[in-house]
Design a protein around this motif. Structure first.
Motif, PDB file in Angstrom:
ATOM      1  N   PRO A 186       0.784  -1.239   0.000  1.00 18.78           N
ATOM      2  CA  PRO A 186       0.000   0.000   0.000  1.00 18.78           C
ATOM      3  C   PRO A 186       0.813   1.286   0.000  1.00 18.78           C
ATOM      4  N   ASP A 187       2.087   1.203   0.357  1.00 20.64           N
ATOM      5  CA  ASP A 187       2.915   2.404   0.324  1.00 20.64           C
ATOM      6  C   ASP A 187       3.268   2.828  -1.098  1.00 20.64           C
ATOM      7  N   HIS A 188       3.181   1.891  -2.033  1.00 21.54           N
ATOM      8  CA  HIS A 188       3.621   2.178  -3.394  1.00 21.54           C
ATOM      9  C   HIS A 188       2.534   2.005  -4.447  1.00 21.54           C
ATOM     10  N   LEU A 189       1.525   1.216  -4.139  1.00 28.88           N
ATOM     11  CA  LEU A 189       0.468   0.933  -5.110  1.00 28.88           C
ATOM     12  C   LEU A 189      -0.904   1.074  -4.472  1.00 28.88           C
ATOM     13  N   THR A 190      -1.825   1.580  -5.239  1.00 25.05           N
ATOM     14  CA  THR A 190      -3.222   1.574  -4.821  1.00 25.05           C
ATOM     15  C   THR A 190      -4.081   1.508  -6.072  1.00 25.05           C
ATOM     16  N   ALA A 191      -5.369   1.268  -5.889  1.00 29.45           N
ATOM     17  CA  ALA A 191      -6.241   1.007  -7.034  1.00 29.45           C
ATOM     18  C   ALA A 191      -7.496   1.866  -6.994  1.00 29.45           C
ATOM     19  N   MET A 192      -7.996   2.160  -8.183  1.00 29.65           N
ATOM     20  CA  MET A 192      -9.301   2.778  -8.347  1.00 29.65           C
ATOM     21  C   MET A 192     -10.092   1.935  -9.349  1.00 29.65           C
ATOM     22  N   MET A 193     -11.370   2.233  -9.479  1.00 25.78           N
ATOM     23  CA  MET A 193     -12.198   1.611 -10.502  1.00 25.78           C
ATOM     24  C   MET A 193     -12.216   2.545 -11.703  1.00 25.78           C
ATOM     25  N   GLY A 194     -11.580   2.115 -12.785  1.00 24.84           N
ATOM     26  CA  GLY A 194     -11.513   2.962 -13.965  1.00 24.84           C
ATOM     27  C   GLY A 194     -12.790   2.898 -14.789  1.00 24.84           C
ATOM     28  N   LEU A 195     -13.258   4.044 -15.232  1.00 20.03           N
ATOM     29  CA  LEU A 195     -14.406   4.139 -16.137  1.00 20.03           C
ATOM     30  C   LEU A 195     -14.011   5.064 -17.276  1.00 20.03           C
ATOM     31  N   HIS A 196     -14.415   4.728 -18.510  1.00 14.48           N
ATOM     32  CA  HIS A 196     -14.030   5.603 -19.618  1.00 14.48           C
ATOM     33  C   HIS A 196     -14.769   6.937 -19.531  1.00 14.48           C
ATOM     34  N   ALA A 197     -16.000   6.967 -19.951  1.00  9.52           N
ATOM     35  CA  ALA A 197     -16.800   8.200 -19.919  1.00  9.52           C
ATOM     36  C   ALA A 197     -18.261   7.822 -20.024  1.00  9.52           C
ATOM     37  N   SER A 198     -19.118   8.730 -19.626  1.00 14.50           N
ATOM     38  CA  SER A 198     -20.557   8.463 -19.598  1.00 14.50           C
ATOM     39  C   SER A 198     -21.068   7.927 -20.934  1.00 14.50           C
ATOM     40  N   PHE A 199     -20.578   8.477 -22.050  1.00 16.52           N
ATOM     41  CA  PHE A 199     -21.150   8.107 -23.343  1.00 16.52           C
ATOM     42  C   PHE A 199     -20.768   6.711 -23.823  1.00 16.52           C
ATOM     43  N   THR A 200     -19.814   6.062 -23.157  1.00 20.06           N
ATOM     44  CA  THR A 200     -19.503   4.663 -23.492  1.00 20.06           C
ATOM     45  C   THR A 200     -19.903   3.721 -22.367  1.00 20.06           C
ATOM     46  N   LEU A 201     -20.759   4.203 -21.459  1.00 21.32           N
ATOM     47  CA  LEU A 201     -21.185   3.397 -20.321  1.00 21.32           C
ATOM     48  C   LEU A 201     -22.707   3.435 -20.213  1.00 21.32           C
ATOM     49  N   SER A 202     -23.348   2.317 -20.479  1.00 23.00           N
ATOM     50  CA  SER A 202     -24.803   2.243 -20.385  1.00 23.00           C
ATOM     51  C   SER A 202     -25.244   2.254 -18.923  1.00 23.00           C
ATOM     52  N   SER A 203     -26.513   2.452 -18.712  1.00 24.29           N
ATOM     53  CA  SER A 203     -27.056   2.391 -17.352  1.00 24.29           C
ATOM     54  C   SER A 203     -26.838   1.016 -16.746  1.00 24.29           C
ATOM     55  N   GLU A 204     -27.021  -0.025 -17.563  1.00 27.81           N
ATOM     56  CA  GLU A 204     -26.831  -1.389 -17.073  1.00 27.81           C
ATOM     57  C   GLU A 204     -25.381  -1.611 -16.643  1.00 27.81           C
ATOM     58  N   THR A 205     -24.448  -1.063 -17.411  1.00 31.45           N
ATOM     59  CA  THR A 205     -23.031  -1.216 -17.063  1.00 31.45           C
ATOM     60  C   THR A 205     -22.692  -0.474 -15.781  1.00 31.45           C
ATOM     61  N   LEU A 206     -23.163   0.748 -15.644  1.00 32.14           N
ATOM     62  CA  LEU A 206     -22.883   1.500 -14.416  1.00 32.14           C
ATOM     63  C   LEU A 206     -23.473   0.791 -13.206  1.00 32.14           C
ATOM     64  N   ASP A 207     -24.672   0.252 -13.347  1.00 28.45           N
ATOM     65  CA  ASP A 207     -25.276  -0.506 -12.239  1.00 28.45           C
ATOM     66  C   ASP A 207     -24.426  -1.730 -11.912  1.00 28.45           C
ATOM     67  N   TYR A 208     -23.952  -2.403 -12.933  1.00 32.73           N
ATOM     68  CA  TYR A 208     -23.111  -3.592 -12.737  1.00 32.73           C
ATOM     69  C   TYR A 208     -21.821  -3.222 -12.005  1.00 32.73           C
ATOM     70  N   VAL A 209     -21.177  -2.149 -12.446  1.00 32.16           N
ATOM     71  CA  VAL A 209     -19.915  -1.727 -11.835  1.00 32.16           C
ATOM     72  C   VAL A 209     -20.114  -1.389 -10.365  1.00 32.16           C
ATOM     73  N   VAL A 210     -21.142  -0.603 -10.071  1.00 35.09           N
ATOM     74  CA  VAL A 210     -21.398  -0.193  -8.683  1.00 35.09           C
ATOM     75  C   VAL A 210     -21.691  -1.415  -7.814  1.00 35.09           C
ATOM     76  N   ASN A 211     -22.451  -2.337  -8.332  1.00 34.94           N
ATOM     77  CA  ASN A 211     -22.785  -3.544  -7.560  1.00 34.94           C
ATOM     78  C   ASN A 211     -21.563  -4.424  -7.324  1.00 34.94           C
ATOM     79  N   GLU A 212     -20.673  -4.499  -8.307  1.00 35.87           N
ATOM     80  CA  GLU A 212     -19.464  -5.313  -8.178  1.00 35.87           C
ATOM     81  C   GLU A 212     -18.417  -4.652  -7.278  1.00 35.87           C
ATOM     82  N   ASN A 213     -18.490  -3.337  -7.151  1.00 38.15           N
ATOM     83  CA  ASN A 213     -17.473  -2.577  -6.418  1.00 38.15           C
ATOM     84  C   ASN A 213     -17.730  -2.623  -4.912  1.00 38.15           C
ATOM     85  N   ALA A 214     -17.673  -3.832  -4.356  1.00 34.53           N
ATOM     86  CA  ALA A 214     -17.966  -4.016  -2.931  1.00 34.53           C
ATOM     87  C   ALA A 214     -16.933  -3.341  -2.042  1.00 34.53           C
ATOM     88  N   GLU A 215     -15.727  -3.147  -2.566  1.00 39.89           N
ATOM     89  CA  GLU A 215     -14.657  -2.515  -1.775  1.00 39.89           C
ATOM     90  C   GLU A 215     -14.755  -0.998  -1.778  1.00 39.89           C
TER      91      GLU A 215
END
Length: 442
Positions: A186-215
């Motif tokens: 953790p001193d050298h690496l950390t992570a985020m959830m990358g998303l491209h942009a709204s126009f390449t992300l459907s509502s279903e995809t955003l819902d999926y990402v949020v649900n999967e992002n338990a951390e």
């Protein structure tokens, strides 16, 4: 133990901003003392001495929005590519490149980028990666090079619908897999959830990402960079881009929104009330002809606003210069930006980094991480704590960095890489670039 001196120390610590004839003492990965050179040399006679040659001693720089995957595009000429707008740039160049990237190409991209970071005094980056030619393990490939070069890195993989549902799910999985790996260092690496942009992300995809992002990883996403992103959101969902992302649960204190050019007053307030971080990338915005964000409005609303490069360069001083000019150009007022732009680079970037790394970064004081650079600059006029930012703006480029230390380890000394062969590294990078170019134009 290392003693770096003698030079003019600009600490970025409000309690003691400047020390003439100063030095920094480092032990293991931390700074243990900052002060007068002669006093510290007598106090720590056993320390390994690194000569600053009278230059500026400054904290390592931080880039809060980079694109390692773009490194092999320098000099590339693509067939049938003559873009007239930003969407054509994305579809004809960047989506084409990232779809061709395999892990060996990703490794070469990381080597090229981290080499540039060390040469330009950048010791921490936030990277937004895409390599749809080979998704699995790609963030680990980058992380290995991050550790080898000693550049602290917050990594993510760009989730998008543009290559279909299966590839989207693989991208989400890569973010989640790497998040577990990053916990081991953790001193050298950390992570985020990358998303491209709204126009390449459907509502279903955003819902999926949020649900999967338990951390509850923070999100790293491009927001209203081009006008098409706004138009897509309005036409499909009846919402402006920021509001759509807010309703999907994407905004928040650990989320980084890149660009935010085509946003209105209500959206700016929404970004502020959710404490979402925003990063400005001036050269990229101009190069892609997407417009310029109103950084004065964003700044004055209390948003934590930082400075990045969007893969355009690894030279933060170059981005600093461009941001200074662009804010004045947009406002048609030469008197603005003198406070806001340096605040973004030298203060806000470290505050943003500290939201993801639980360490003290971007400042020279006891207990802070030993990320220190030396800049070869002999000021032609008086230099003091009140005008240092002006000297850096008009007198310094990334190539003026001569020594880079990260985590208390000398990575470059007097412009010479330590423990690595630059010529051999670049030979390997060029070979991978050649293979990628042939594939793209084949």
């Amino acid at each position: 133990m290392i003693l770096l001196g003698e030079g003019t120390v600009f600490t970025r610590d409000a309690k003691r901003p400047m020390i003439e004839h100063g030095a920094v003492v480092m032990e293991d990965t931390k700074i243990i003392e900052v002060g007068d050179f002669e006093m510290l040399r007598k106090k720590y006679p056993e320390a390994d001495y690194v000569d600053a040659h009278g230059g500026i001693i400054h904290p390592g720089l931080i880039n809060v929005h980079h694109h390692i995957y773009s490194a092999l595009a320098r000099g590339l000429s693509l067939t049938d590519f003559a873009p007239k707008d930003f969407l054509e740039v994305l579809e004809g160049q960047w989506f084409r490149i990232d779809k061709g990237l395999m892990n060996p190409n990703t490794k070469a991209s990381a080597v090229a980028t981290y080499l540039s970071c060390i040469q330009y005094g950048v010791t921490t980056i936030f990277d937004h990666h895409a390599s749809y030619g080979e998704i699995d393990g790609s963030l680990s490939v980058i992380a290995e090079e991050a550790k080898r070069f000693g550049v602290r890195s917050c990594l993510c993989y760009e989730v998008s619908d543009r290559n279909g549902r299966e590839e989207m799910e693989k991208a989400v999985a890569e973010n989640l897999r790497f998040a577990q790996e990053a916990k081991k260092d953790p001193d050298h690496l950390t992570a985020m959830m990358g998303l491209h942009a709204s126009f390449t992300l459907s509502s279903e995809t955003l819902d999926y990402v949020v649900n999967e992002n338990a951390e509850n990883l923070g999100y790293h996403i491009h927001v209203a960079e081009g006008i098409a992103d706004l138009e897509d959101s309005l036409n499909k969902y009846g919402l402006r881009t920021v509001e759509r992302l807010y309703q999907k649960g994407i905004l928040g204190k650990k989320t980084l929104a890149g660009h935010c050019i085509h946003v209105n007053d209500d959206e700016v307030k929404r970004l502020a009330e959710t404490d979402t971080m925003v990063v400005h990338n001036p050269e990229s915005n101009m190069g892609n002809a997407v417009g310029a964000p109103d950084i004065l409005k964003l700044y004055n609303e209390g948003i934590l606003l930082g400075l990045g490069t969007d893969g355009y360069t690894s030279d933060m001083f170059e981005s600093y210069k461009a941001a200074n000019c662009l804010v004045k150009h947009r406002a048609q007022n030469p008197g603005v930006g003198w406070t806001e732009v340096p605040e973004m680079l030298f203060n806000n970037n470290r505050m943003m980094a500290e939201r993801h790394f639980s360490q003290t970064l971007g400042v020279l004081k006891p207990g802070a991480v030993a990320d220190v650079i030396v800049i070869d600059y002999d000021a032609p006029t008086a230099m003091n704590e009140s005008n240092i930012n002006s000297h850096l703006l008009f007198g310094v480029n990334g190539s003026d960095v001569v020594t880079t230390i990260s985590d208390g380890i000398v990575r470059m000394k007097d412009r010479e890489l330590q423990g690595m062969n630059k010529k051999a590294l670049l030979t390997e990078v060029r070979a991978e670039a050649d293979s990628l170019w042939k594939r793209l134009n084949g």
